[in-house]
Design a protein around this motif. Structure first.
Motif, short mmCIF file in Angstrom:
data_model
loop_
_atom_site.label_atom_id
_atom_site.label_comp_id
_atom_site.label_asym_id
_atom_site.label_seq_id
_atom_site.Cartn_x
_atom_site.Cartn_y
_atom_site.Cartn_z
N GLY A 110 0.76 -1.92 0.01
CA GLY A 110 -0.42 -0.22 0.13
C GLY A 110 1.07 1.14 -0.26
O GLY A 110 0.48 2.38 0.10
N LYS A 111 1.96 1.37 0.13
CA LYS A 111 3.18 2.00 0.19
C LYS A 111 3.58 2.64 -1.46
O LYS A 111 3.92 1.72 -2.14
N VAL A 112 3.68 4.08 -1.45
CA VAL A 112 4.41 4.23 -2.71
C VAL A 112 6.20 4.41 -2.80
O VAL A 112 6.42 4.73 -2.11
N VAL A 113 6.38 3.49 -3.88
CA VAL A 113 7.64 2.83 -4.04
C VAL A 113 8.41 3.72 -5.22
O VAL A 113 8.01 3.68 -6.33
N GLU A 114 9.61 4.13 -4.88
CA GLU A 114 10.15 4.57 -6.42
C GLU A 114 11.20 3.10 -6.60
O GLU A 114 12.27 2.85 -5.97
N VAL A 115 10.69 2.62 -7.55
CA VAL A 115 11.98 1.45 -8.35
C VAL A 115 12.28 1.52 -9.84
O VAL A 115 12.06 2.69 -10.58
N ALA A 116 13.57 1.07 -9.61
CA ALA A 116 14.53 1.24 -11.47
C ALA A 116 13.58 0.11 -11.91
O ALA A 116 13.21 -0.61 -12.06
N GLY A 150 12.96 -6.45 -8.65
CA GLY A 150 13.78 -7.38 -7.23
C GLY A 150 13.73 -6.28 -6.16
O GLY A 150 13.65 -5.09 -6.29
N PHE A 151 13.51 -6.70 -4.92
CA PHE A 151 14.26 -5.90 -4.17
C PHE A 151 15.50 -4.63 -4.38
O PHE A 151 15.14 -3.79 -3.08
N ASP A 152 15.49 -5.41 -5.05
CA ASP A 152 17.61 -4.61 -5.09
C ASP A 152 16.83 -3.54 -6.14
O ASP A 152 18.01 -2.68 -5.88
N ALA A 153 15.76 -3.35 -6.75
CA ALA A 153 14.99 -2.44 -7.75
C ALA A 153 15.16 -0.86 -6.72
O ALA A 153 14.24 0.17 -7.15
N VAL A 154 14.64 -1.34 -5.76
CA VAL A 154 13.95 -0.17 -4.97
C VAL A 154 14.96 1.33 -4.86
O VAL A 154 16.09 0.77 -4.57
N ARG A 155 14.78 2.53 -5.03
CA ARG A 155 15.43 3.53 -4.66
C ARG A 155 14.76 4.04 -3.79
O ARG A 155 16.03 5.02 -2.72
N GLN A 207 21.51 12.50 -24.89
CA GLN A 207 22.62 12.56 -23.65
C GLN A 207 21.79 11.23 -23.20
O GLN A 207 20.58 11.37 -22.59
N GLU A 208 22.52 10.99 -22.65
CA GLU A 208 21.87 9.91 -21.19
C GLU A 208 21.31 10.15 -20.37
O GLU A 208 21.41 11.71 -19.58
N ILE A 209 19.83 9.41 -19.95
CA ILE A 209 19.68 9.96 -18.77
C ILE A 209 18.84 8.60 -18.32
O ILE A 209 18.61 7.71 -18.60
N THR A 210 18.56 8.73 -16.62
CA THR A 210 18.02 7.75 -15.78
C THR A 210 16.94 8.24 -15.40
O THR A 210 16.66 9.00 -14.93
N ALA A 211 15.36 7.34 -15.75
CA ALA A 211 14.17 8.13 -15.01
C ALA A 211 14.01 6.22 -14.20
O ALA A 211 14.11 5.14 -14.39
N ASN A 212 13.23 6.68 -13.29
CA ASN A 212 12.68 5.57 -12.20
C ASN A 212 10.85 6.24 -12.81
O ASN A 212 10.24 6.94 -12.82
#
Length: 223
Positions: free
Chosen positions: A96-102, A214-219, A183-188
């Motif tokens: 139920g929480k908002v999570v930022e992930v890759a 995966g849990f390792d993708a959580v930012r 230009q290289e850019i990374t978005a989540n």
């Protein structure tokens, strides 16, 4: 010596076949199996060329080592299973929480999907493209990057204004500088956690609507 080795292998195969389907059986756990192997080996020795005592001792040590390794592997599997179960339990507060992930997939939940773009740097503009499962472009928009991270919200509609069903959609983000050079850019991706599951390969996944990572993708974690 060749005869002894062959007979030992036959006895080992027989003992293994007999213990199939039993839990916790083996050379160390089943004394009868151990005696069977030892007796078979002694029976098949050449009386005129009895096996060297040191050689027999070495084989017995090998038997014990194999049994120990099998037991260790079983205990390791149990330990991994318990650890994964603990991780699943630990993920409960995220539901139920908002999570930022890759991720390269945006989660459309309740008709909207959110992408977090980085602050302007070498890239001052980001072109966001949303694709369907067939690779067709649903939405494309140029977003000017600010001095801090920018949230781009997709309203779930394609270029023709048709609303798309909730789920996961592939995204491509291309950065451009002020002169239009790539230009290289990374978005989540920002979405609400809905479940945690163990995949078929044993990996633990955090589910965000139609997207699993995966849990390792959580930012970062939100409210």
């Amino acid at each position: 010596m060749t005869t002894v080795t062959s007979a030992t292998a036959t006895a080992t195969a027989t003992a293994t076949a007999g213990s199939t389907g039993k839990t916790g059986t083996g050379i160390g756990a089943d004394f009868n199996t151990f005696l069977g192997l030892l007796t078979t080996q002694l029976k098949n020795q050449d009386p005129t060329k009895a096996m060297d005592t040191q050689e027999m001792t070495n084989q017995l040590v090998q038997f014990a080592s194999v049994e120990q390794q099998i037991s260790m592997n079983g205990n390791l599997d149990k330990l991994i299973g318990l650890q994964q179960a603990a991780q699943l339990t630990a993920a409960a507060p995220l539901m139920g929480k908002v999570v930022e992930v890759a991720s390269d997939r945006i989660s459309l939940q309740g008709g909207t999907g959110t992408l977090r773009l980085p602050a302007a740097g070498a890239a001052s503009l980001a072109r966001v493209t949303v694709l369907d499962a067939a690779g067709r472009t649903l939405k494309q928009q140029d977003v000017t990057l600010g001095t801090t991270a920018t949230d781009w919200v997709w309203d779930g509609r394609n270029a023709a204004g048709q609303r798309q069903p909730d789920g996961g959609y592939r995204i491509v983000v291309a950065g451009r500088d002020k002169d239009g050079n790539p230009q290289e850019i990374t978005a989540n991706v920002v979405a609400r956690a809905t479940a945690a599951e163990r995949a078929s390969g044993g990996d633990l996944k955090l589910v965000l609507g139609g997207v699993a990572v995966g849990f390792d993708a959580v930012r970062s974690l939100g409210q």
